[in-house]
Design a protein around this motif. Structure first.
Motif, PDB file in Angstrom:
ATOM      1  N   ALA A 135      54.697  37.603  45.435  1.00 39.64           N
ATOM      2  CA  ALA A 135      54.958  36.681  46.542  1.00 39.64           C
ATOM      3  C   ALA A 135      53.709  36.350  47.357  1.00 39.64           C
ATOM      4  CB  ALA A 135      56.027  37.268  47.457  1.00 39.64           C
ATOM      5  N   VAL A 136      52.715  37.243  47.354  1.00 39.91           N
ATOM      6  CA  VAL A 136      51.525  37.025  48.180  1.00 39.91           C
ATOM      7  C   VAL A 136      50.290  36.663  47.356  1.00 39.91           C
ATOM      8  CG1 VAL A 136      52.348  38.454  50.090  1.00 39.91           C
ATOM      9  CG2 VAL A 136      51.026  39.514  48.235  1.00 39.91           C
ATOM     10  N   GLY A 137      50.468  36.434  46.062  1.00 36.90           N
ATOM     11  CA  GLY A 137      49.341  36.037  45.212  1.00 36.90           C
ATOM     12  C   GLY A 137      48.263  37.103  45.108  1.00 36.90           C
ATOM     13  N   ALA A 138      48.690  38.369  45.031  1.00 36.52           N
ATOM     14  CA  ALA A 138      47.732  39.470  44.977  1.00 36.52           C
ATOM     15  C   ALA A 138      47.357  39.870  43.552  1.00 36.52           C
ATOM     16  CB  ALA A 138      48.302  40.697  45.708  1.00 36.52           C
ATOM     17  N   ARG A 139      48.013  39.282  42.554  1.00 40.85           N
ATOM     18  CA  ARG A 139      47.771  39.671  41.164  1.00 40.85           C
ATOM     19  C   ARG A 139      47.171  38.517  40.374  1.00 40.85           C
ATOM     20  NH1 ARG A 139      50.966  43.842  38.406  1.00 40.85           N
ATOM     21  NH2 ARG A 139      51.423  45.389  39.979  1.00 40.85           N
ATOM     22  N   PHE A 140      46.243  38.891  39.489  1.00 44.08           N
ATOM     23  CA  PHE A 140      45.568  37.918  38.632  1.00 44.08           C
ATOM     24  C   PHE A 140      45.534  38.487  37.225  1.00 44.08           C
ATOM     25  CE2 PHE A 140      43.965  37.864  42.909  1.00 44.08           C
ATOM     26  CZ  PHE A 140      44.071  36.526  43.263  1.00 44.08           C
ATOM     27  N   TYR A 141      45.584  37.609  36.230  1.00 45.12           N
ATOM     28  CA  TYR A 141      45.613  38.050  34.837  1.00 45.12           C
ATOM     29  C   TYR A 141      44.635  37.236  34.012  1.00 45.12           C
ATOM     30  CZ  TYR A 141      47.270  38.567  30.038  1.00 45.12           C
ATOM     31  OH  TYR A 141      47.332  38.795  28.685  1.00 45.12           O
ATOM     32  N   GLY A 142      44.051  37.886  33.023  1.00 48.49           N
ATOM     33  CA  GLY A 142      43.204  37.175  32.084  1.00 48.49           C
ATOM     34  C   GLY A 142      42.210  38.095  31.415  1.00 48.49           C
ATOM     35  N   ASP A 143      41.355  37.488  30.633  1.00 50.09           N
ATOM     36  CA  ASP A 143      40.309  38.190  29.910  1.00 50.09           C
ATOM     37  C   ASP A 143      39.139  38.405  30.867  1.00 50.09           C
ATOM     38  OD1 ASP A 143      38.285  39.067  28.229  1.00 50.09           O
ATOM     39  OD2 ASP A 143      38.469  37.400  26.819  1.00 50.09           O
TER      40      ASP A 143
END
Length: 190
Positions: A135-143
């Motif tokens: 909900a707070v945009g605290a997670r990011f994903y990728g290489d």
């Protein structure tokens, strides 16, 4: 080779448990089991100087994954195409060696299927549901090796002193945590 991982900005994380709930719902995880857990670190200090943060803990996608090394059947393996650590339930004999070898306790026993499970980084989706559901945009994903990925951009934008990993016991965890000392002091042993 790719290094897919999740980056969590702890400066933003409110401990709402949306990542845990989303993960359970998306992956059909049994009651009482978690592939992703949120640990409260603190409060520490003396009033009015008190610190606290929430630490989501899931598979750290270790470069030298001990769970893969100890698996006698190859059920715990690194996918040759994505380099992601996964579990082949068909090969799992339930010895739980991988659960014991994981330094972060992020593997779960599926009683109904009599096998070990763990975070798959939601390979069935474009990105992990915990990232989408935050909900707070605290997670990011990728290489992490692709400078154009959301994860690599988040790490690059952070002060290097604010980028942390769970304790490295020779396994080199890939998951990154961003925590500024103006919010709280990173606890190495958590």
């Amino acid at each position: 080779m790719s290094r897919y991982a999740i980056v969590v900005n702890l400066n933003r994380c409110t401990g709402c448990y949306g990542c845990m709930i989303g993960c359970k719902n998306e992956n059909g995880i049994a009651l009482g089991e978690n592939w992703n857990k949120v640990v409260q670190v603190g409060p520490t200090g003396t009033f009015p100087d008190i610190e606290q943060y929430f630490l989501p803990v899931m598979c750290q996608q270790c470069e030298d994954a001990p769970c893969v090394h100890v698996c006698p059947t190859g059920a715990s393996y690194r996918d040759p195409d994505t380099n992601i650590v996964l579990v082949d339930k068909e090969k799992c004999i339930g010895c739980k060696y991988c659960m014991m070898a994981c330094p972060y306790g992020v593997r779960a026993w599926n009683t109904a299927e009599a096998c070990v499970e763990k975070c798959t980084l939601c390979q069935q989706l474009d990105e992990p549901y915990c990232v989408t559901n935050c909900a707070v945009g605290a997670r990011f994903y990728g290489d992490l090796d692709d400078p154009d990925s959301d994860a690599a951009k988040a790490v690059a934008a952070a002060d290097p002193a604010d980028v942390h990993h769970l304790k490295n016991v020779g396994n080199n965890p890939a998951t990154c945590y961003i925590l500024s000392s103006k919010y709280a002091t990173w606890k190495e042993d958590e």
